[in-house]
Design a protein around this motif. Structure first.
Motif, short mmCIF file in Angstrom:
data_model
loop_
_atom_site.label_atom_id
_atom_site.label_comp_id
_atom_site.label_asym_id
_atom_site.label_seq_id
_atom_site.Cartn_x
_atom_site.Cartn_y
_atom_site.Cartn_z
N LEU A 157 -11.79 4.04 -37.59
CA LEU A 157 -12.27 4.60 -36.33
C LEU A 157 -11.31 4.29 -35.18
CD1 LEU A 157 -16.08 3.79 -36.63
CD2 LEU A 157 -15.00 6.04 -36.82
N ILE A 158 -10.74 3.10 -35.19
CA ILE A 158 -9.78 2.72 -34.16
C ILE A 158 -8.55 3.61 -34.24
CG2 ILE A 158 -8.20 0.91 -33.39
CD1 ILE A 158 -10.38 -1.13 -34.15
N ARG A 159 -8.07 3.84 -35.46
CA ARG A 159 -6.90 4.71 -35.63
C ARG A 159 -7.22 6.14 -35.19
NH1 ARG A 159 -6.04 1.58 -40.36
NH2 ARG A 159 -7.30 3.03 -41.59
N GLU A 160 -8.38 6.63 -35.60
CA GLU A 160 -8.77 8.00 -35.27
C GLU A 160 -8.90 8.20 -33.75
OE1 GLU A 160 -12.37 8.71 -37.38
OE2 GLU A 160 -11.46 8.49 -39.34
N SER A 161 -9.33 7.15 -33.06
CA SER A 161 -9.57 7.28 -31.62
C SER A 161 -8.39 6.80 -30.78
CB SER A 161 -10.81 6.48 -31.22
OG SER A 161 -10.61 5.10 -31.47
N ARG A 162 -7.30 6.45 -31.46
CA ARG A 162 -6.11 5.96 -30.76
C ARG A 162 -6.42 4.69 -29.97
NH1 ARG A 162 -3.01 11.52 -28.73
NH2 ARG A 162 -2.92 12.46 -30.80
N SER A 163 -6.72 3.66 -30.70
CA SER A 163 -6.93 2.32 -30.16
C SER A 163 -8.15 2.25 -29.25
CB SER A 163 -5.66 1.83 -29.43
OG SER A 163 -5.74 0.47 -29.13
N ALA A 164 -7.96 1.88 -27.98
CA ALA A 164 -9.08 1.59 -27.09
C ALA A 164 -9.96 2.79 -26.80
CB ALA A 164 -8.56 1.01 -25.77
N GLY A 165 -9.54 4.00 -27.24
CA GLY A 165 -10.35 5.18 -27.04
C GLY A 165 -11.71 5.10 -27.71
N LEU A 166 -11.84 4.24 -28.72
CA LEU A 166 -13.13 4.08 -29.39
C LEU A 166 -14.18 3.55 -28.42
CD1 LEU A 166 -14.79 4.15 -32.01
CD2 LEU A 166 -13.99 1.83 -32.49
N LEU A 167 -13.76 2.75 -27.46
CA LEU A 167 -14.70 2.16 -26.51
C LEU A 167 -15.34 3.20 -25.61
CD1 LEU A 167 -12.61 -0.91 -25.28
CD2 LEU A 167 -14.46 -0.96 -26.94
N THR A 168 -14.60 4.23 -25.30
CA THR A 168 -15.07 5.21 -24.32
C THR A 168 -15.27 6.60 -24.92
OG1 THR A 168 -12.76 5.62 -23.68
CG2 THR A 168 -13.99 4.00 -22.38
N SER A 169 -15.30 6.67 -26.23
CA SER A 169 -15.47 7.97 -26.91
C SER A 169 -16.75 8.66 -26.47
CB SER A 169 -15.49 7.77 -28.43
OG SER A 169 -15.81 8.98 -29.08
N GLU A 170 -16.65 9.94 -26.20
CA GLU A 170 -17.82 10.73 -25.79
C GLU A 170 -18.32 11.62 -26.92
OE1 GLU A 170 -16.75 12.84 -22.29
OE2 GLU A 170 -16.55 11.04 -21.04
N ARG A 171 -17.86 11.35 -28.13
CA ARG A 171 -18.24 12.18 -29.28
C ARG A 171 -19.69 11.96 -29.70
NH1 ARG A 171 -14.49 10.85 -34.11
NH2 ARG A 171 -16.10 12.14 -35.10
N TYR A 172 -20.26 10.82 -29.30
CA TYR A 172 -21.57 10.43 -29.82
C TYR A 172 -22.65 10.52 -28.75
CZ TYR A 172 -18.50 8.56 -33.42
OH TYR A 172 -17.54 8.43 -34.39
N ALA A 173 -23.67 11.30 -29.00
CA ALA A 173 -24.77 11.44 -28.05
C ALA A 173 -25.57 10.15 -28.00
CB ALA A 173 -25.68 12.59 -28.49
N PRO A 174 -26.00 9.75 -26.80
CA PRO A 174 -26.75 8.49 -26.66
C PRO A 174 -27.98 8.40 -27.56
CG PRO A 174 -26.08 9.31 -24.51
CD PRO A 174 -25.75 10.39 -25.50
#
Length: 224
Positions: free
Chosen positions: A69-86
């Motif tokens: 997931l970290i690789r897919e989101s390009r490192s710190a992007g996983l923290l702020t990913s908007e792909r997932y609905a709350p």
């Protein structure tokens, strides 16, 4: 790993439904801060583990998933990913699975690194979680520990999420508290120098007022 040289980190810790998110968002608005909910990352990992049918108690497989997931989101992007609905990340299966994911030491190490990397790029930020002031940023100049009785927190969650009976939600809140406070790695606890606020009988405005005053007293300037 040394703590990054950020100007200011406001660390806000506490159990589920203690009011962390609402108060952090308010502080971010008042002081012009970037905001990060660290626990969301563990929920994303738990959600993906369930979706991919990976046992959440299998540390090796969940850690491998975290790396993917970290690789897919390009490192710190996983923290702020908007792909997932709350609502997906707060569904009952994820609520149950996230405790198992969060206690995996290698996963916590990776998420901690991501949080520090993200914070390093911020001038001022407020970060909420369960070990922000104790483990991730132990020298943060401003730390808060928010709490409330399990009954009050369960009622808040029922009102906010409008899902599940009060009895079931209360049981889940107590279960999560026990899991967070008893895990071997970075258990939930108040930092010795944290400002403790019991939000049980307080309004949001009252809590934010106390936190804002403490931030101003610690030298934080409004930057908007």
């Amino acid at each position: 790993m040394p703590e990054p040289g950020v100007s200011t980190v406001i660390a806000v810790d506490g159990p589920a439904a203690a009011g962390k998110t609402s108060t952090c968002l308010a502080l971010a608005e008042i002081f012009g801060l970037r905001y990060l909910e660290s626990g969301r990352t563990y929920r994303i990992i738990a959600f993906e583990a369930l979706r991919r049918e990976i046992p959440v108690d299998n540390a090796r497989e969940v850690t491998g998933l975290c790396d993917d997931l970290i690789r897919e989101s390009r490192s710190a992007g996983l923290l702020t990913s908007e792909r997932y609905a709350p609502d997906k990340l707060r569904a009952t299966p994820v609520n149950v699975a996230v405790s198992a994911v969060a206690k995996i030491a290698d996963v916590r190490q990776r998420v901690t690194s991501l949080i520090r990397l993200w914070a390093k790029s911020q001038a001022q930020c407020v970060i909420e979680g369960r070990d922000i002031g104790t483990t991730i940023f132990p020298t943060a100049p401003v730390k808060f520990y928010l709490t409330a009785t399990p009954e009050v927190r369960a009622m808040r969650r029922v009102r906010q999420e409008r899902a599940g009976s009060y009895e079931n939600v209360l049981e889940d809140v107590i279960r999560r508290d026990e899991a967070d406070m008893s895990r071997a790695v970075s258990p939930l606890a108040a930092a010795e120098d944290a400002i403790r606020i019991d939000t049980s009988g307080l309004t949001l405005d009252q809590v934010v007022s106390r936190m804002s005053s403490a931030c101003l007293n610690r030298g934080l300037e409004i930057n908007r």
